[in-house]
Design a protein around this motif. Structure first.
Motif, PDB file in Angstrom:
ATOM      1  N   UNK A   1      39.222  48.018  55.734  1.00 36.84           N
ATOM      2  CA  UNK A   1      40.226  47.142  55.133  1.00 36.84           C
ATOM      3  C   UNK A   1      40.816  47.824  53.904  1.00 36.84           C
ATOM      4  N   UNK A   2      42.003  47.394  53.524  1.00 36.94           N
ATOM      5  CA  UNK A   2      42.562  47.804  52.239  1.00 36.94           C
ATOM      6  C   UNK A   2      41.793  47.110  51.119  1.00 36.94           C
ATOM      7  N   UNK A   3      41.781  47.742  49.949  1.00 38.26           N
ATOM      8  CA  UNK A   3      41.101  47.181  48.787  1.00 38.26           C
ATOM      9  C   UNK A   3      42.001  47.343  47.576  1.00 38.26           C
ATOM     10  N   UNK A   4      41.839  46.456  46.607  1.00 32.59           N
ATOM     11  CA  UNK A   4      42.512  46.619  45.337  1.00 32.59           C
ATOM     12  C   UNK A   4      43.546  45.552  45.074  1.00 32.59           C
ATOM     13  N   UNK A   5      44.235  45.703  43.924  1.00 30.95           N
ATOM     14  CA  UNK A   5      45.284  44.784  43.535  1.00 30.95           C
ATOM     15  C   UNK A   5      46.634  45.456  43.645  1.00 30.95           C
ATOM     16  N   UNK A   6      47.130  45.951  42.513  1.00 35.42           N
ATOM     17  CA  UNK A   6      48.429  46.585  42.504  1.00 35.42           C
ATOM     18  C   UNK A   6      48.485  47.892  43.259  1.00 35.42           C
ATOM     19  N   UNK A   7      47.316  48.499  43.498  1.00 36.38           N
ATOM     20  CA  UNK A   7      47.296  49.795  44.183  1.00 36.38           C
ATOM     21  C   UNK A   7      47.301  49.674  45.703  1.00 36.38           C
ATOM     22  N   UNK A   8      47.295  48.453  46.232  1.00 42.99           N
ATOM     23  CA  UNK A   8      47.196  48.295  47.690  1.00 42.99           C
ATOM     24  C   UNK A   8      48.378  48.948  48.411  1.00 42.99           C
ATOM     25  N   UNK A   9      49.560  48.839  47.820  1.00 41.56           N
ATOM     26  CA  UNK A   9      50.737  49.404  48.474  1.00 41.56           C
ATOM     27  C   UNK A   9      50.661  50.925  48.571  1.00 41.56           C
ATOM     28  N   UNK A  10      49.820  51.549  47.745  1.00 38.83           N
ATOM     29  CA  UNK A  10      49.691  53.002  47.788  1.00 38.83           C
ATOM     30  C   UNK A  10      48.744  53.467  48.894  1.00 38.83           C
ATOM     31  N   UNK A  11      47.915  52.560  49.413  1.00 30.63           N
ATOM     32  CA  UNK A  11      46.993  52.926  50.479  1.00 30.63           C
ATOM     33  C   UNK A  11      45.955  53.942  50.037  1.00 30.63           C
ATOM     34  N   UNK A  12      45.363  53.743  48.856  1.00 26.49           N
ATOM     35  CA  UNK A  12      44.419  54.730  48.327  1.00 26.49           C
ATOM     36  C   UNK A  12      43.015  54.172  48.141  1.00 26.49           C
ATOM     37  N   UNK A  13      42.840  52.861  48.295  1.00 24.51           N
ATOM     38  CA  UNK A  13      41.518  52.264  48.120  1.00 24.51           C
ATOM     39  C   UNK A  13      41.199  51.393  49.334  1.00 24.51           C
ATOM     40  N   UNK A  14      39.936  51.484  49.799  1.00 25.37           N
ATOM     41  CA  UNK A  14      39.542  50.808  51.033  1.00 25.37           C
ATOM     42  C   UNK A  14      38.150  50.222  50.898  1.00 25.37           C
ATOM     43  N   UNK A  15      37.861  49.271  51.788  1.00 21.57           N
ATOM     44  CA  UNK A  15      36.499  48.772  51.962  1.00 21.57           C
ATOM     45  C   UNK A  15      36.004  49.166  53.347  1.00 21.57           C
ATOM     46  N   UNK A  16      34.714  49.420  53.427  1.00 20.40           N
ATOM     47  CA  UNK A  16      34.052  49.716  54.695  1.00 20.40           C
ATOM     48  C   UNK A  16      33.023  48.632  54.965  1.00 20.40           C
ATOM     49  N   UNK A  17      33.088  48.035  56.150  1.00 21.21           N
ATOM     50  CA  UNK A  17      32.179  46.953  56.533  1.00 21.21           C
ATOM     51  C   UNK A  17      31.276  47.435  57.660  1.00 21.21           C
TER      52      UNK A  17
END
Length: 570
Positions: free
Chosen positions: A185-201
C-alpha cells in the motif's frame, strides 16, 4: 373384464349440467368448449409502475444499514478471514468485483514465484555483498500505475481495497533472509503523490502471516505483521530520519523498531530509506502484553483515520482539560495525565533537530497502570535538519517557531501553560535541557551516533552520509539552542562551566569526565565529585583560582566558571 370409456352420467340439478370436479375457478361458469375464463390483461402503465416500484425498493434496500453491513462482512470474509482460495471466498470476490489476489491460490503461485525472481535480479548486488540491508519489491505494473486501480495513480485512496499483491526479497549481512508475497500500500501524508513511501502487509493469503521482528530490527522482540518504508526525502547530511529517531530515543521518547535500508520497486532504485515498525494496535499488544490501552495517532487528520471513538473521546477530554482547567496549572496536575518526560523529549528534540513538521507521532495510554498517563511515540522525522545552517546568526534561525506554530496541539498547549503558570515545571524543563545538552547529546554521544552510520556509509562506497557536514551542523547546536530558548521562551541567560581533573570525575551524577564543558542557565547548580582514580590523594578544588575545601562541590551558576581538581602525585 371390460372397462367402459363412456363418461358416467352426472346427476342433474335443476336441469343444468354439473360442473367438472376439481378446484373451482372463480367467476361465472361458462359452458361449452371454452370452459376457462380468459386471463385479465394488465395495462402497460400498470406494468411500468410496478417495475418502477421494484427498482425504487431495490435502491432503498441498497442504502439500508443491513445491506451495508452485509457488504462489509463480505469484504472482510473475502479479503481476510475466509479459508484461503475457497469457493466461498472466490464467489465473494467475484460478487464484489475484486480480483483473487491471494498468492497461495494455485493459479497465483507461479506468478508470485516469477515476481520473486525478478526482485532477486533487481537487488543491488554490490550492497548485498557488502552486508547492507536491501529490500527488493516487485508487483504488476498495473498495480501501481493503472489509471483506475493503480495505487500510485490514485494516491488519495486508502484502505484494504487499495492494497495490491507484491513479492519481496530481503537481504541482510550478505544473505537472503526472506522471500515471500506481501500486500503493498501507499503510505504517508503529503508525500503520497510522490510514490516514495509504502507499507508492507504480511498475511496468510500472501504466504506469511507474521514474521520475527528481529529479522528486520536486531534485538527486537516479538513478531511483526506490517512494515513501513520511507524514502529519505532529505539527502543531507544523510540518515536524517534515523539520526532523528536516535536523538529522540536518547532524550526519552518512545520510538518504533527501525533500520536503514536501500529498496527497489519494480527495478527502480529508491535509494536510502527507513524501514520501521508500523505504529498500530497489534504491535503494542505484543509490547505491553495486553490490550487494555488506547493508541491515538496525530497523523490521522490527513485522510487516514484509524482512531476509534474511545481514542477520540479520551484525547478530546484531555484537550478540553488542557484548555479549560483553571489557572495556575501545576506540574502535579499535569503529571497525573501526561508523561512529562516524553512530552519534553518530543518538544525539545524537535527544536534541537529543527524539525519543521513535528506535531506527528502517537500517544499511548496504558490503562492497566494504577494511574494511566499519556506517553508519546515518535516515528516520522524526515523533516529534521531542515533549518540548521552552521554559523547562521541568531536572528535568522527559526528556533522555537515551529513549536509555537503547534500551540493549539494538545502537548504544545500543555507545555505552554505549564511554562507560564508553573515555576516548578519551568525549573524541571530547564534542568532537562541542560542535562540533555551537557550529558545526553554531548560531543562523545554524537560521535557514537555518527560512527554507526559512517561505517554503513563505507559499505556503500561513501555515497550516503556526509559525516563532516553532520559534525558541522551539530557542533555548536548546544549554544544555538540555548540562545534560541533565551530569545523565544525568555529563559534566563546561560553560562559556561569548565572542569579539569587528573582522573575521572562525576559531574551532575554522570561519570567519566576528565575534561568537561557544560552550559547552565543562571541559577542552576553544578555538582562535581572528586576523582576516583589517577589522582593519588585528592587535596582540594580550585574555582576560578580560589581554593575550596570539601570533597563534593555543589555550586550555583551565576557566571562563567573554571573548576580544577588538585591532587597529590605521591
Amino acid at each position: 373384464m371390460s372397462i367402459s370409456t363412456t363418461r358416467p352420467s352426472s346427476t342433474q340439478h335443476g336441469g343444468g349440467t354439473t360442473p367438472p370436479s376439481g378446484p373451482r375457478v372463480a367467476g361465472p361458469y361458462v359452458s361449452g368448449p371454452a370452459r376457462m375464463a380468459p386471463a385479465p390483461r394488465i395495462p402497460l402503465w400498470a406494468a411500468a409502475l410496478f417495475v418502477a416500484a421494484l427498482l425504487c425498493a431495490g435502491l432503498l434496500l441498497e442504502r439500508t444499514s443491513a445491506v451495508r453491513q452485509y457488504r462489509f462482512v463480505s469484504l472482510d470474509m473475502a479479503t481476510k478471514k475466509d479459508a484461503l482460495g475457497s469457493p466461498r471466498k472466490r464467489q465473494l470476490l467475484a460478487e464484489m468485483g475484486l480480483p483473487d489476489v491471494h498468492a497461495v491460490v494455485p493459479e497465483n503461485t507461479t506468478h508470485t514465484s516469477d515476481l520473486l525472481e525478478q526482485a532477486r535480479r533487481d537487488a543491488p548486488h554490490s550492497l548485498v555483498a557488502n552486508g547492507w540491508p536491501v529490500l527488493a519489491i516487485r508487483t504488476d505494473h498495473a498495480s501501481l500505475y493503472a489509471p483506475e486501480s493503480g495505487i500510485v495513480a490514485n494516491p488519495g485512496q486508502r484502505g484494504r481495497e487499495w492494497e495490491r499483491p507484491a513479492a519481496l526479497v530481503y537481504y541482510r549481512d550478505g544473505q537472503e533472509r526472506l522471500a515471500t508475497g506481501a500486500g503493498l500500500r501507499l503510505h504517508g501524508g503529503g508525500s503520497r503523490a510522490q510514490g516514495i513511501s509504502y507499507r508492507l502487509y504480511f498475511r496468510k493469503s500472501y504466504g506469511e502471516a507474521e514474521l520475527p521482528a528481529d529479522l528486520f530490527f536486531p534485538d527486537a522482540h516479538g513478531t511483526t505483521r506490517r512494515l513501513v518504508l520511507r524514502k529519505e526525502k532529505t539527502t543531507v547530511p544523510g540518515f536524517v530520519n534515523m539520526l532523528g529517531l536516535d536523538v529522540m530515543g536518547l532524550l526519552g521518547a518512545q520510538t518504533p523498531g527501525y533500520s536503514p535500508v536501500v529498496y527497489t520497486l519494480n527495478g527502480k532504485d529508491m535509494g536510502l530509506s527507513l524501514l520501521s515498525e508500523h505504529i498500530s494496535v497489534n504491535p503494542w499488544k505484543q509490547k505491553l502484553g495486553h490490550d487494555n490501552f488506547l493508541l491515538f495517532s496525530f497523523n490521522n487528520n490527513r485522510g487516514s483515520n484509524n482512531n476509534g471513538r474511545k481514542e477520540f473521546a479520551a484525547m478530546r477530554t484531555l484537550s478540553l482539560w488542557v484548555r479549560h482547567v483553571p489557572a495556575p496549572l501545576t506540574m502535579r496536575q499535569a503529571e497525573r495525565r501526561m508523561d512529562l518526560r516524553s512530552m519534553c523529549a518530543i518538544i525539545f528534540g524537535s527544536v534541537y533537530l529543527s524539525v519543521n513538521d513535528w506535531n506527528q507521532g502517537a500517544c499511548l495510554l496504558d490503562r492497566s497502570q494504577p494511574q494511566p498517563r499519556w506517553a508519546h511515540i515518535v516515528f516520522d522525522l524526515d523533516q529534521a535538519f531542515q533549518n540548521i545552517t552552521p554559523g547562521q546568526p541568531l536572528e535568522q534561525r527559526p528556533g522555537w517557531k515551529f513549536a509555537f506554530d503547534e500551540d493549539r496541539a494538545v502537548r504544545m498547549g500543555l507545555f505552554l501553560r505549564l511554562w507560564k503558570e508553573s515555576p516548578e515545571f519551568k525549573d524541571y524543563f530547564l534542568s532537562y535541557v541542560t542535562h540533555a545538552l551537557n550529558h545526553t547529546l554531548n560531543d562523545a554521544a554524537r560521535e557514537r551516533l555518527f560512527a554507526h552510520y559512517e561505517g554503513m556509509d563505507r559499505l556503500a562506497d561513501d555515497t550516503l552520509f556526509d559525516i563532516d557536514l553532520a559534525r558541522r551542523m551539530l557542533a555548536n547546536r548546544a549554544e544555538e539552542v540555548l540562545e534560541e530558548t533565551v530569545r523565544d521562551l525568555k529563559a534566563p541567560r546561560w553560562f559556561t562551566v569548565r572542569v579539569d581533573a587528573p582522573g575521572s570525575v562525576r559531574i551532575d551524577g554522570e561519570p567519566g569526565y576528565t575534561k568537561y564543558t557544560g552550559r547552565y542557565f543562571e541559577g542552576q547548580r553544578v555538582t562535581v565529585d572528586p576523582p576516583q582514580d589517577d589522582c593519588g590523594r585528592f587535596l582540594h578544588w580550585e574555582v576560578d583560582g580560589a581554593r575550596l575545601e570539601g570533597r563534593t562541590l555543589d555550586l550555583p551558576v551565576h557566571a562563567a566558571m573554571h573548576i580544577r581538581a588538585v591532587c597529590a602525585t605521591n
